[in-house]
Design a protein around this motif. Structure first.
Motif, PDB file in Angstrom:
ATOM      1  N   MET A 215       0.891  -1.200   0.014  1.00 38.45           N
ATOM      2  CA  MET A 215      -0.052  -0.015  -0.175  1.00 38.45           C
ATOM      3  C   MET A 215       0.842   1.192  -0.060  1.00 38.45           C
ATOM      4  O   MET A 215       1.866   1.305   0.651  1.00 38.45           O
ATOM      5  N   GLN A 216       0.430   2.055  -0.900  1.00 39.57           N
ATOM      6  CA  GLN A 216       1.301   3.302  -0.849  1.00 39.57           C
ATOM      7  C   GLN A 216       1.147   4.243   0.154  1.00 39.57           C
ATOM      8  O   GLN A 216       0.104   4.263   1.156  1.00 39.57           O
ATOM      9  N   ALA A 217       1.978   5.072   0.619  1.00 37.71           N
ATOM     10  CA  ALA A 217       2.013   5.833   1.612  1.00 37.71           C
ATOM     11  C   ALA A 217       0.869   6.861   1.816  1.00 37.71           C
ATOM     12  O   ALA A 217       0.297   7.056   3.017  1.00 37.71           O
ATOM     13  N   ASN A 218       0.563   7.376   0.712  1.00 39.48           N
ATOM     14  CA  ASN A 218      -0.670   8.410   0.803  1.00 39.48           C
ATOM     15  C   ASN A 218      -2.187   7.608   0.911  1.00 39.48           C
ATOM     16  O   ASN A 218      -3.256   8.055   1.121  1.00 39.48           O
TER      17      ASN A 218
ATOM     18  N   ALA B  35      -3.718  11.308   3.471  1.00 39.49           N
ATOM     19  CA  ALA B  35      -3.396   9.874   3.869  1.00 39.49           C
ATOM     20  C   ALA B  35      -4.539   8.854   3.798  1.00 39.49           C
ATOM     21  O   ALA B  35      -4.221   7.568   3.985  1.00 39.49           O
ATOM     22  N   GLY B  36      -5.742   9.422   3.169  1.00 41.20           N
ATOM     23  CA  GLY B  36      -6.757   8.459   2.704  1.00 41.20           C
ATOM     24  C   GLY B  36      -8.077   8.372   3.658  1.00 41.20           C
ATOM     25  O   GLY B  36      -8.786   7.680   3.290  1.00 41.20           O
ATOM     26  N   ALA B  37      -7.869   9.219   4.733  1.00 46.40           N
ATOM     27  CA  ALA B  37      -9.181   8.899   5.545  1.00 46.40           C
ATOM     28  C   ALA B  37     -10.304   9.719   5.272  1.00 46.40           C
ATOM     29  O   ALA B  37     -10.013  10.867   4.523  1.00 46.40           O
ATOM     30  N   THR B  38     -11.351   9.523   5.751  1.00 53.47           N
ATOM     31  CA  THR B  38     -12.657   9.980   5.659  1.00 53.47           C
ATOM     32  C   THR B  38     -12.901  10.894   6.707  1.00 53.47           C
ATOM     33  O   THR B  38     -12.669  10.422   7.934  1.00 53.47           O
ATOM     34  N   ILE B  39     -13.244  12.177   6.547  1.00 47.63           N
ATOM     35  CA  ILE B  39     -13.135  13.051   7.678  1.00 47.63           C
ATOM     36  C   ILE B  39     -14.693  13.877   8.221  1.00 47.63           C
ATOM     37  O   ILE B  39     -15.206  13.859   7.211  1.00 47.63           O
TER      38      ILE B  39
ATOM     39  N   CYS C 153      -1.515   8.520  14.450  1.00 50.05           N
ATOM     40  CA  CYS C 153      -2.605   7.779  13.463  1.00 50.05           C
ATOM     41  C   CYS C 153      -2.138   6.748  12.586  1.00 50.05           C
ATOM     42  O   CYS C 153      -3.184   5.877  12.420  1.00 50.05           O
ATOM     43  N   LEU C 154      -0.968   6.624  12.357  1.00 52.92           N
ATOM     44  CA  LEU C 154      -0.536   5.720  11.213  1.00 52.92           C
ATOM     45  C   LEU C 154      -0.439   4.344  11.879  1.00 52.92           C
ATOM     46  O   LEU C 154      -0.140   4.219  13.138  1.00 52.92           O
TER      47      LEU C 154
END
Length: 256
Positions: free
Chosen positions: A1-4, A32-36, A236-237
């Motif tokens: 999986m890519q970093a972003n 980074a891909g999260a839903t906010i 959070c990672l």
């Protein structure tokens, strides 16, 4: 999986998400891909942030637990269970201790500490049920040392760090980590308000007052909100699952 994509498919709820650290954190977690989901008292700032991150803006007074619970339910309905909770909503004030009113004390403790307690409890079922869940409190270096003319604020942030450490120990065996970030003076609207108060009772301009606040950071400048948001992103990672109970300073060496 890519970093972003490290946070792909994960729902981050940020209180006080309209400006400053909250808005910067929303942008970093979204990248980074999260839903906010962003919560705040004022519609315009949270809607602006939500538009940037393609998220959900929910107007809410965090000191009203019933309203806060409704806001969390709305966030879940829109974006699913809460994977990451960033408790950022906060206020400050400044006055000599002898002239600090009980109303000011109650207002600051209610927003900075009691609402953090409520937020953590309301999100807890989701956080414990999830995998690699994160709870991050935005505290302050004022929670690690004394702060003249800001007793209620410093007390609320000391309490916040105590809450964080207690939860980190109690839930250490779970999949949730609990941490805090502790910035010094940050270039946010809260600092602008502090500078305005200083200018109003002194012969200095607001810019001179801002510079005096920046000078209280050991490196002589205000912290950029992105620096704090980057630290929150790191916590959070998935790779940070072993960081628990930490109070991380972002202060240019102020507490060194």
């Amino acid at each position: 999986m890519q970093a972003n994509n490290w946070l792909q498919g994960r729902h981050a709820l940020i209180t006080g998400g309209g400006t400053g650290i909250g808005a910067a954190t929303a942008a970093h977690l979204h990248a980074a891909g999260a839903t906010i989901s962003v919560l705040g008292r004022r519609s315009e700032p949270i809607e602006r942030t939500a538009k940037v991150v393609n998220g959900r803006a929910i107007r809410c007074d965090v000191t009203d637990r019933e309203a806060l619970g409704g806001a969390f339910d709305e966030a879940r309905a829109a974006n699913g269970p809460i994977s990451m909770l960033v408790v950022n909503a906060g206020i400050g004030d400044s006055a000599p201790f002898a002239r600090t009113s009980r109303e000011a004390w109650d207002r600051i403790i209610a927003t900075n500490l009691s609402a953090a307690f409520d937020s953590a409890q309301l999100a807890l079922p989701d956080l414990l049920a999830g995998e690699d869940s994160r709870l991050v409190f935005v505290a302050s270096v004022a929670g690690l040392k004394g702060a003249p003319y800001a007793a209620p604020y410093a007390a609320s942030k000391h309490g916040l760090i105590g809450l964080m450490r207690s939860m980190a120990v109690e839930f250490a065996a779970s999949s949730m980590t609990v941490n805090a970030v502790c910035p010094a003076f940050v270039d946010t609207p809260m600092v602008d308000e502090s500078a305005a108060r200083i200018a109003a009772v002194s012969r200095r301009s607001e810019e001179e007052a801002r510079q005096s606040l920046a000078g209280m950071n050991r490196h002589g400048r205000l912290i950029h909100p992105d620096g704090v948001a980057t630290m929150i992103l790191m916590l959070c990672l998935p790779q940070s699952r072993d960081v628990n109970g930490a109070a991380l300073t972002i202060d240019g060496g102020t507490t060194a």
